[in-house]
Scaffold this active site. Structure first.
Site, PDB file in Angstrom:
ATOM      1  N   SER A  60       0.790  -1.241   0.000  1.00 41.72           N
ATOM      2  CA  SER A  60       0.000   0.000   0.000  1.00 41.72           C
ATOM      3  C   SER A  60       0.821   1.291   0.000  1.00 41.72           C
ATOM      4  CB  SER A  60      -1.045  -0.013   1.109  1.00 41.72           C
ATOM      5  OG  SER A  60      -0.487   0.261   2.358  1.00 41.72           O
ATOM      6  N   THR A  66      -2.044  -2.411   4.854  1.00 43.81           N
ATOM      7  CA  THR A  66      -2.601  -1.678   6.001  1.00 43.81           C
ATOM      8  C   THR A  66      -2.062  -0.248   6.125  1.00 43.81           C
ATOM      9  OG1 THR A  66      -0.913  -2.602   7.457  1.00 43.81           O
ATOM     10  CG2 THR A  66      -3.012  -3.778   7.329  1.00 43.81           C
ATOM     11  N   ASP A  67      -0.897   0.016   5.530  1.00 44.23           N
ATOM     12  CA  ASP A  67      -0.255   1.323   5.760  1.00 44.23           C
ATOM     13  C   ASP A  67      -1.096   2.505   5.280  1.00 44.23           C
ATOM     14  OD1 ASP A  67       1.840  -0.090   6.801  1.00 44.23           O
ATOM     15  OD2 ASP A  67       3.224   0.274   5.154  1.00 44.23           O
TER      16      ASP A  67
HETATM   17  N1  ASP Z   1       3.463  -2.444   4.372  1.00 42.23           N
HETATM   18  C1  ASP Z   1       2.286  -3.255   4.151  1.00 42.23           C
HETATM   19  C2  ASP Z   1       1.362  -2.549   3.171  1.00 42.23           C
HETATM   20  O1  ASP Z   1       0.758  -1.570   3.559  1.00 42.23           O
HETATM   21  C3  ASP Z   1       1.623  -3.466   5.458  1.00 42.23           C
HETATM   22  C4  ASP Z   1       0.404  -4.317   5.425  1.00 42.23           C
HETATM   23  O2  ASP Z   1      -0.217  -4.617   4.426  1.00 42.23           O
HETATM   24  O3  ASP Z   1       0.017  -4.700   6.545  1.00 42.23           O
HETATM   25  O4  ASP Z   1       1.217  -2.995   2.065  1.00 42.23           O
END
Ligand code: ASP
Length: 323
Positions: free
Chosen positions: A56, A89-90
């Protein structure tokens, strides 16, 4: 049985550790992730799509707008009852809020992901996907806007933020807490949220800058932003919405150049207000023409301002949107 479209769109939920670089990268297909959600065929008919395999931090507003259009086409189909989207999640909260502000539907749209990759013990992807599908099929989820589902907790896209960089319950709603839970595959809501008015948008041309305020800062960044031709500025101000005195001249220059300035707080909880009348205090900023962003964190105020500017709203209309 209800039909749910599951849109795979990258994130840790689709990652595993690459042995050569000893770090997680996108690796799993949507089919491989779906196969781990054992027994889901007893709950819903699933139609899977792969939109991207992106981490993300690679998301752009152009991609988010494409995703919004993709989701809108699916919700317009009479045979689809709800949507589940995976996301890193980011920046998940920004995409979730963007979708909430641009898709006008009562059908449930649920966004999820994972905090642990499939190489880690306790990979939370399949559980989050299963509970998201349970949320999307629930009659009670209808008309609640975009929901974010992690760790069996449901938060509204308009309120949620990523509050922890590693915990399974990373997604929280400051001030109020989650709007519901998924318990034993059953969805329970504890309160309602306000359904925000929707933006109609077909392209994004103007960017919005985000500045975090800290002690003794001056107007250097603000002047740079004005010079670079940004369409708007969000300032994560101090406490109730105050800035150091040396930032006031920059804010005044931005407003005089017809650049909207949204003031939110760098505090995790609470709202901004014109409580203070000293140099740089919220009352002085309000008199200069800033717009308060209530309880929004900076990154979400930026999404809302970006949509406001790119849908052609005037300063007065932008003010109304934020009030
Ligand atoms: N760095 C990852 C992202 O945002 C973290 C995640 O997916 O939890 O793609």
């Amino acid at each position: 049985m209800k039909k749910i479209a599951v849109i795979f769109n990258g994130g840790t939920i689709s990652m595993k550790v690459d042995e050569r670089i000893k770090a997680a990268i996108p690796s799993l297909t949507g089919e491989e992730i779906m196969a781990m959600v054992a027994g889901i065929e007893n709950y819903a008919e699933i139609e899977s799509y792969t939109f991207s395999s992106m981490p993300s931090p690679h998301m752009t507003f152009k991609t988010i707008l494409e995703l919004s259009n993709f989701v809108r086409d699916l919700v317009n189909r009479s045979d689809i009852d709800g949507i589940v989207i995976t996301h890193g999640t980011d920046t998940l909260e920004e995409t979730a809020y963007f979708l909430d502000l641009t898709i006008d539907t009562s059908k449930p749209i649920v966004i999820t992901g994972a905090m642990r990759s499939s190489s880690e013990l306790g990979y939370d992807g399949p559980f989050n996907l299963a509970t998201s599908i349970c949320t999307a099929i629930a009659d009670d989820s209808i008309g609640r806007g975009v929901l974010v589902c992690f760790n069996g907790e449901l938060n509204s896209a308009s309120e949620v933020t990523k509050a922890n960089s590693m915990a399974l319950n990373a997604f929280r709603t400051p001030n109020f807490g989650p709007i519901g839970i998924v318990d034993n595959n059953k969805v329970i809501f504890y309160r309602n949220t306000i359904n925000p008015s929707k933006y109609k948008i077909d392209k994004i041309e103007k960017d919005v800058a985000l500045i975090k305020c800290a002690v003794d800062m001056d107007s250097t960044f603000i002047d740079f932003i004005i010079e670079r031709g940004y369409g708007g500025i969000v300032i994560e101000a101090l406490g109730r919405g105050n800035v150091p005195p040396k930032m006031v001249s920059g804010i005044k220059r931005a407003i005089d150049s017809n650049i909207p300035v949204i003031i939110v707080s760098r505090c995790f909880e609470g709202r901004v207000h014109e409580s203070y009348g000293y140099e740089g205090g919220g009352k002085m900023l309000l008199d200069l023409g800033i717009i308060f962003g209530d309880t929004l964190p900076g990154q979400k105020a930026r999404v809302k301002l970006l949509l406001s500017i790119n849908s052609g709203l005037s300063m007065e209309q932008i003010k109304k949107q934020f009030e």
